[in-house]
Design a protein around this motif. Sequence first.
Motif, mmCIF file in Angstrom:
data_model
loop_
_atom_site.group_PDB
_atom_site.id
_atom_site.type_symbol
_atom_site.label_atom_id
_atom_site.label_comp_id
_atom_site.label_asym_id
_atom_site.label_seq_id
_atom_site.Cartn_x
_atom_site.Cartn_y
_atom_site.Cartn_z
ATOM 1 N N CYS B 42 -13.380 -8.040 6.268
ATOM 2 C CA CYS B 42 -12.704 -7.161 5.304
ATOM 3 C C CYS B 42 -12.176 -5.898 5.983
ATOM 4 N N CYS B 45 -8.469 -3.071 2.372
ATOM 5 C CA CYS B 45 -7.098 -2.777 1.941
ATOM 6 C C CYS B 45 -6.971 -2.600 0.430
ATOM 7 N N THR B 46 -7.956 -3.019 -0.337
ATOM 8 C CA THR B 46 -8.035 -2.924 -1.807
ATOM 9 C C THR B 46 -7.091 -3.875 -2.567
ATOM 10 N N CYS B 48 -7.527 -6.974 -3.252
ATOM 11 C CA CYS B 48 -8.318 -7.802 -4.170
ATOM 12 C C CYS B 48 -8.623 -7.035 -5.454
ATOM 13 N N CYS B 87 -5.996 -11.732 -0.380
ATOM 14 C CA CYS B 87 -6.637 -11.060 0.757
ATOM 15 C C CYS B 87 -5.865 -11.366 2.045
#
Lengths: 560, 168
Positions: B42, B45-46, B48, B87
């Motif tokens: 991960c 990046c936000t 999701c 994602c």
Amino acid sequence: MRSNIILGRGDLEVIEMLNKYLIDKIVGIRNVGDGKLIIDVKPNNLVDVVNVVTDKLGGIFVTIVGNDARSIDNSFHNIYVFSLDSLKTYLLIRVKLDPESPKINSITHIVKGADWGEREVRDLLGINMVNHPDPRRLILPDGWPEGINPLKKEFAHSIRPELNNSECYVPLRSDDVVALPYGPYHPLLHEPEYFELHIKGETVVGVEYRGFHVHRGIEKLGESRLTYNQVPFVAERICGICGFVHNVCYCQAIENAAKIEVPERAHYIRSIILEIERLHSHLLWLGVACHILGFDTGFMHAWRIREPIMNLAEALTGNRKNYGLNLVGGVRRDINKDSSARISKLLKDIKHEYDRFISSLTAVKEVIRRLEGSGLLPKPEAISYGVVGPVARGSALKRDVRVDHPYAAYKDVSFKVPTYSECDNMSRLMVRVDEVYESISIIEQLIDRLPGGSILAENAEVPEYREGFSGIEAPRGEDFHYVLTGRFSKVYRWRVRAPTYNNIPALKVMLHEVPLSDAPLTIASIDPCFSCTDRLLVFDVDKGKKFKVSYKALASGWKP
Amino acid sequence: MSRLSWIKTALEVGVVTKKYPFERVEVPDGFRGLPIFDSGKCIGCTACANVCTPDAIKVVNDFTNGFRRIEYRLGKCIFCGRCADVCPVSAITITKEFELAYTGDVINAIEIKFIKCVQCGQYYTVSRHLKHVSSKLNDEALEGVDICPDCRRRSNINSLIHASGVFR
Ligand code: SF4
Ligand code: SF4
């Protein structure tokens, strides 16, 4: 490409008719797609226009869309949706109402089906329905404070107003009529709804319906918190059985508004899954009908045949229900070769099992006798209430959105629209029985012709303040979604009208003078889906009296 | 067809009810079950969280302690799998796990360090996301990625003023 200029199907004919009958009443006309017309009329002409549309154009009432458009053109809008089945056109009649004290003449005396829609906009938008025969609320609970209308834009979706101790509903009390509660919790109703059956001896003489106990405010949620591609996931949770129809219907409405061209393959996949949903839904209903008649063997077998369909849906979409398949512009998952082969084989097996089931079922005379001649809904009443789906087709009304307003891939397949004219519970059962065969054949045709290509439109953009709408033939009848796009990737207005919403009011007719023992079956014969609807019927019972009691008194153990 | 046919069918079909949960039920490939987040992959990046309809994924930016937390709440998840679709580094896997009933709330969180602006020394973005974006940019575009938007704006304006020659 669908555009504003191209008129399709019956459009020219419709415009000719509008010219002939309504030329002096129409102040604006817009074509938002193939077979989709919106006309603007002055509020004081509404009743005349509706009269012409129902009498001369054969319009059948679909729903009312109320909209708080004060921030757009400083008015409230009421949009009356009619389906001109034979002209293959949806005609939307818009009136713009005063922003301060919106009011409009009721049309319930012309189309009985408008009763609920009018009360809904009165509840949710505070629009005064002049001369409406029923002053009671439809959706808001009894204790909801006066003057707060949740669909007004100033009302935030997260607000929960304090309910007051207003008077609340109590069953009818009279000397010669017994009020028998059926629901809100009842073993045969799988959702909380309340029917109050008024019986004289063994005969039902009236029925009072109270619903919307599970109104979840989904439209408000969609308008305030969700973005375009989030709404489909909430839309399909409107219904636990046929959620996919809402999901497709919403996406098609947005695609219509934004003029997004959906790839053919996506159209086909949508249609395939829609028919799979119809298969499992009709089998579910057949099972439930058997169960209500006390014939649990039939119930078990119907559900056994249904199970492989659920498994198929799971394999194709990733879940038995809540397929999560649609986005604006197409679908998220493809159907590969293996799946196509699997579908074809499964359909063969199901057809075989289903044949055997139906011939065994029709051999059970007790079942057939209970169905025949009970729960009558004559054709003229069916038209006036604007009933949809198997309920309409069981009353000799040949209407099916897949034919009348083709969408997705239905223009490419051939199928029959079964209708029966006995207008009873048996007719409605037979419509569904036949439709299972049609669905199987439709899926076979679609799998055969499945075109190649992409499954999702590239870079689908949704412009601000565009209108669009779509109808879908759900297992229970016509589902209708209207959208007005807004700013920041959100819908400004999203209106959902589930099929059962139009069918429940007609129960008033179907339940009239039936033996009490037929009531559960008749109610079930419309295959009601209350969650979808939630989103009253009155009978003049001679000498009927009503009492009211305060919420407080009830809470502290009031007894009749 | 006589009604005896029901008995015939029943005998032919046999018992179809499964003894679940004592007997395992297999779900097909492509089943949408529990999403699992790979904290190693991960980049914070936000994306999701932006697509998640029920807000099962929440982003908490802690500027004091210098990290961004991506929280996943099982109890809110509707298993749509949209998060895995969007994602950019495939940190989310949709598994076949479906026996998830639980009375409490399960929260899984990934914490990703913020990075400080080389000019003003304030936290401004997560390091991994910056690295990910940088790897896709050419040298020219890379100039100034290590300073925060505020400082960049300031220095842009300064250089504009400089170039215009007003304050020569
Ligand atoms: S699967 Fe859907 S609901 Fe669950 S976290 Fe991912 S996007 Fe949110
Ligand atoms: S989309 Fe992927 S990389 Fe971005 S925050 Fe979510 S899990 Fe992390």
